[in-house]
Design an enzyme around this catalytic site. Structure first.
Site, short mmCIF file in Angstrom:
data_model
loop_
_atom_site.label_atom_id
_atom_site.label_comp_id
_atom_site.label_asym_id
_atom_site.label_seq_id
_atom_site.Cartn_x
_atom_site.Cartn_y
_atom_site.Cartn_z
CD GLU A 49 -2.35 1.33 2.52
OE1 GLU A 49 -3.65 2.41 2.54
OE2 GLU A 49 -1.93 0.65 3.62
CE LYS A 121 -7.77 1.06 3.52
NZ LYS A 121 -6.30 2.06 3.92
CB CYS A 162 -3.88 -1.62 4.18
SG CYS A 162 -3.39 -1.03 6.21
#
Length: 289
Positions: A49, A121, A162
């Site tokens: 990330e 995300k 994440c």
């Protein structure tokens, strides 16, 4: 959902970094590690990330961010994937979506130098940690609205980034959509990483019966944040096949594709999912799951 017939077995490489505030330096560092991964025989290479920029200050963040259409980092990675003839998965980059909003976006680049998939995300990390650290991703980033599955020559890849790791329904949905592999590029904090990183990754692999590829940021970053590292490759049976440390590095794993079918035949849980109502005792149904 394969993109083409694979010409060789799948060797995966995860690039672990300690990205900072200098985008050009981060690109150089990432490129050197990607080259190391390719020279080690990897066909699929994943970076963590925020590969190109680790920044918390809003002014600095927006000053450094570029829109996808004019993103010099993406252009360089596209050229690198084509040169090295690899599937290059940039775990995420900060991309300017509008004047006041950013996207935390993954890119999958083919050996022909084409961006074949993008993923923004979905889950924003907004938290006050016991050690005093405060994160408000939603203050700067626009959350993604779609889960993404993309074809690789060896099977389908499901995307996440994440904090998404803490939402198991996402991975179940990706598995039902045909994913054989799950990507979890991350920048987990040291505090939460020590407690949960390995456990969560193994759980997602076992639940979804997929291989998990998780390239991580690791170390003390320029702005003072410390990330956990320990990039991980996990099998559908929950075995840790490769694990990094806390420093920039490349880890490799050779993937036995036959394990996916074997695990799913031994424990056919994906076929046994059911819809059901959640009820409170003595009350009418409250919700459907």
């Amino acid at each position: 959902m394969s993109a083409e017939t694979p010409s060789k077995p799948l060797r995966v490489a995860l690039v672990q970094m300690c990205s900072g505030r200098d985008v050009a330096r981060n690109i150089r560092d990432a490129s050197a590690l990607i080259r190391e991964a390719a020279s080690g025989g990897a066909s699929y290479v994943q970076t963590p990330e925020v590969t190109t920029l680790m920044e918390l200050d809003r002014e600095r963040l927006f000053a450094a961010a570029q829109p996808e259409s004019a993103n010099t980092a993406l252009q360089q990675f596209v050229g690198l994937a084509k040169e090295l003839k690899i599937w290059l998965h940039i775990g995420s980059m900060v991309v300017k979506a509008s004047d006041d909003r950013l996207a935390n976006r993954s890119f999958l680049i083919s050996p022909q130098g084409e961006v074949t998939a993008r993923y923004d995300k979905i889950h924003m990390f907004d938290v006050d940690l016991p050690n005093g650290e405060v994160y408000r991703e939603s203050a700067n980033y626009e959350p993604g609205a779609h889960a993404v599955v993309a074809g690789l020559p060896w099977g389908a890849l499901g995307f996440s980034i994440c904090y998404d790791l803490r939402f198991p329904y996402l991975y179940r949905a990706l598995a039902h959509a045909g994913a054989s592999f799950l990507a979890v590029p991350a920048a987990f904090t040291k505090l939460t990483g020590e407690a949960h990183w390995v456990t969560l990754l193994r759980a997602r692999a076992i639940e979804a019966q997929c291989f998990v590829f998780a390239a991580a940021q690791g170390g003390l970053h320029e702005h003072g944040r410390e990330t956990f590292g320990h990039s991980l490759v996990v099998s559908p049976w929950g075995q840790v096949l490769a694990e990094g440390g806390v420093h920039p590095s490349v880890i490799f794993a050779d993937i036995d594709l036959g394990m996916i079918g074997d695990v799913r035949s031994r424990v056919p849980s994906l076929r046994h999912d059911r819809k059901f109502d959640v009820v409170r005792a003595g009350a009418t149904p409250a919700a459907e799951v």
